[in-house]
Design a protein around this motif. Structure first.
Motif, PDB file in Angstrom:
ATOM      1  N   GLY A   1       0.819  -1.199   0.113  1.00 45.85           N
ATOM      2  CA  GLY A   1       0.031  -0.049   0.034  1.00 45.85           C
ATOM      3  C   GLY A   1       0.876   1.267  -0.115  1.00 45.85           C
ATOM      4  O   GLY A   1       0.632   2.009   0.990  1.00 45.85           O
ATOM      5  N   LEU A   2       1.692   1.518  -0.818  1.00 46.40           N
ATOM      6  CA  LEU A   2       2.434   2.677  -0.990  1.00 46.40           C
ATOM      7  C   LEU A   2       1.602   3.746  -1.685  1.00 46.40           C
ATOM      8  O   LEU A   2       1.050   3.743  -2.833  1.00 46.40           O
ATOM      9  CB  LEU A   2       3.655   2.605  -2.000  1.00 46.40           C
ATOM     10  N   PRO A   3       1.433   4.793  -0.992  1.00 48.52           N
ATOM     11  CA  PRO A   3       0.371   5.904  -1.483  1.00 48.52           C
ATOM     12  C   PRO A   3       1.236   7.033  -2.193  1.00 48.52           C
ATOM     13  O   PRO A   3       2.588   7.198  -1.990  1.00 48.52           O
ATOM     14  CB  PRO A   3      -0.055   6.456  -0.195  1.00 48.52           C
ATOM     15  N   SER A   4       0.254   7.681  -2.874  1.00 51.57           N
ATOM     16  CA  SER A   4       1.086   9.043  -3.552  1.00 51.57           C
ATOM     17  C   SER A   4      -0.150   9.968  -3.531  1.00 51.57           C
ATOM     18  O   SER A   4      -1.397   9.577  -3.586  1.00 51.57           O
ATOM     19  CB  SER A   4       1.384   8.497  -4.846  1.00 51.57           C
ATOM     20  N   TYR A   5       0.232  11.285  -3.642  1.00 50.83           N
ATOM     21  CA  TYR A   5      -0.801  12.276  -3.596  1.00 50.83           C
ATOM     22  C   TYR A   5      -0.478  13.514  -4.686  1.00 50.83           C
ATOM     23  O   TYR A   5       0.582  13.616  -4.894  1.00 50.83           O
ATOM     24  CB  TYR A   5      -1.012  12.718  -2.376  1.00 50.83           C
ATOM     25  N   ALA A   6      -1.488  13.840  -5.157  1.00 48.65           N
ATOM     26  CA  ALA A   6      -1.525  15.188  -5.876  1.00 48.65           C
ATOM     27  C   ALA A   6      -1.051  16.386  -4.806  1.00 48.65           C
ATOM     28  O   ALA A   6      -1.415  16.295  -3.552  1.00 48.65           O
ATOM     29  CB  ALA A   6      -2.709  15.775  -6.424  1.00 48.65           C
ATOM     30  N   ASP A   7      -0.508  17.480  -5.197  1.00 51.64           N
ATOM     31  CA  ASP A   7       0.180  18.315  -4.278  1.00 51.64           C
ATOM     32  C   ASP A   7      -0.846  18.849  -3.446  1.00 51.64           C
ATOM     33  O   ASP A   7      -0.662  19.464  -2.396  1.00 51.64           O
ATOM     34  CB  ASP A   7       1.248  19.234  -4.953  1.00 51.64           C
ATOM     35  N   SER A   8      -1.941  19.199  -4.456  1.00 53.76           N
ATOM     36  CA  SER A   8      -2.940  20.010  -3.771  1.00 53.76           C
ATOM     37  C   SER A   8      -3.657  19.291  -2.711  1.00 53.76           C
ATOM     38  O   SER A   8      -4.578  19.937  -1.963  1.00 53.76           O
ATOM     39  CB  SER A   8      -4.072  20.135  -4.960  1.00 53.76           C
ATOM     40  N   VAL A   9      -3.705  18.111  -2.352  1.00 51.71           N
ATOM     41  CA  VAL A   9      -4.178  17.280  -1.418  1.00 51.71           C
ATOM     42  C   VAL A   9      -3.330  16.796  -0.331  1.00 51.71           C
ATOM     43  O   VAL A   9      -3.802  16.312   0.544  1.00 51.71           O
ATOM     44  CB  VAL A   9      -5.316  16.184  -1.894  1.00 51.71           C
ATOM     45  N   LYS A  10      -2.269  16.705  -0.449  1.00 58.12           N
ATOM     46  CA  LYS A  10      -1.206  16.483   0.468  1.00 58.12           C
ATOM     47  C   LYS A  10      -1.439  17.062   1.887  1.00 58.12           C
ATOM     48  O   LYS A  10      -1.606  18.285   1.945  1.00 58.12           O
ATOM     49  CB  LYS A  10       0.186  16.670  -0.006  1.00 58.12           C
ATOM     50  N   GLY A  11      -1.621  16.078   2.886  1.00 55.30           N
ATOM     51  CA  GLY A  11      -1.664  16.714   4.158  1.00 55.30           C
ATOM     52  C   GLY A  11      -3.083  16.707   4.612  1.00 55.30           C
ATOM     53  O   GLY A  11      -3.682  16.892   5.792  1.00 55.30           O
ATOM     54  N   ARG A  12      -4.083  16.586   3.567  1.00 53.51           N
ATOM     55  CA  ARG A  12      -5.401  16.816   4.017  1.00 53.51           C
ATOM     56  C   ARG A  12      -6.347  15.408   3.560  1.00 53.51           C
ATOM     57  O   ARG A  12      -7.040  14.993   4.197  1.00 53.51           O
ATOM     58  CB  ARG A  12      -6.014  17.992   3.143  1.00 53.51           C
ATOM     59  N   PHE A  13      -5.637  14.747   2.557  1.00 52.78           N
ATOM     60  CA  PHE A  13      -6.405  13.491   1.966  1.00 52.78           C
ATOM     61  C   PHE A  13      -5.469  12.300   2.383  1.00 52.78           C
ATOM     62  O   PHE A  13      -4.555  12.544   2.341  1.00 52.78           O
ATOM     63  CB  PHE A  13      -6.731  13.543   0.710  1.00 52.78           C
ATOM     64  N   THR A  14      -6.173  11.229   2.636  1.00 51.54           N
ATOM     65  CA  THR A  14      -5.459  10.127   2.954  1.00 51.54           C
ATOM     66  C   THR A  14      -6.078   8.751   2.010  1.00 51.54           C
ATOM     67  O   THR A  14      -7.352   8.666   1.994  1.00 51.54           O
ATOM     68  CB  THR A  14      -5.536   9.638   4.524  1.00 51.54           C
ATOM     69  N   VAL A  15      -5.314   8.231   1.462  1.00 49.98           N
ATOM     70  CA  VAL A  15      -5.777   7.089   0.684  1.00 49.98           C
ATOM     71  C   VAL A  15      -5.296   5.742   1.392  1.00 49.98           C
ATOM     72  O   VAL A  15      -4.257   5.574   1.994  1.00 49.98           O
ATOM     73  CB  VAL A  15      -5.288   7.129  -0.807  1.00 49.98           C
TER      74      VAL A  15
END
Length: 118
Positions: free
Chosen positions: A52-66
């Motif tokens: 389960g290695l996650p990756s995020y768009a910069d716009s949601v980092k720190g706010r969204f969790t997958v």
């Protein structure tokens, strides 16, 4: 592969919502994209591999969790500190591959609308 998403809805800015998506079979990668009115569909978050290695768009980092539940073939998206600019139709995605941190899904689920009011 069939995908079925749930969650979404209307929330005030600063609030939280969660999305979930069940797939008919386990896939290496799963994730979420979104499309705001008049804009292209953009990557939001993805998760890959059994670990389960996650990756995020910069716009949601720190706010969204997958996150994912491999036993239930389910991917989740917890969205906190929502902003009006997060308003979009959110699409679950599965399969496909990653190139670096860029996710190229193979399968798409139906969208679910998230509306964040100011």
């Amino acid at each position: 592969v069939q995908l079925q998403a749930s969650g979404g809805g209307l929330v005030q800015a600063g609030g939280s919502l969660s999305l979930s998506c069940v797939t008919s079979t386990r896939t290496y990668a799963m994730g979420w994209f979104r499309q705001a009115p008049g804009k292209e569909r953009d990557f939001v978050a993805g998760i890959r591999g059994s670990g389960g290695l996650p990756s995020y768009a910069d716009s949601v980092k720190g706010r969204f969790t997958v996150a994912r539940d491999n036993f239930k073939n389910t991917v989740f998206l917890q969205m906190n500190s929502l902003k009006p600019e997060d308003t979009a139709v959110y699409y679950c995605a599965a399969g496909g591959q990653y190139t670096g941190d860029t996710y190229y899904p193979e399968y798409w689920g139906p969208g679910t609308l998230v509306t964040v009011s100011s």
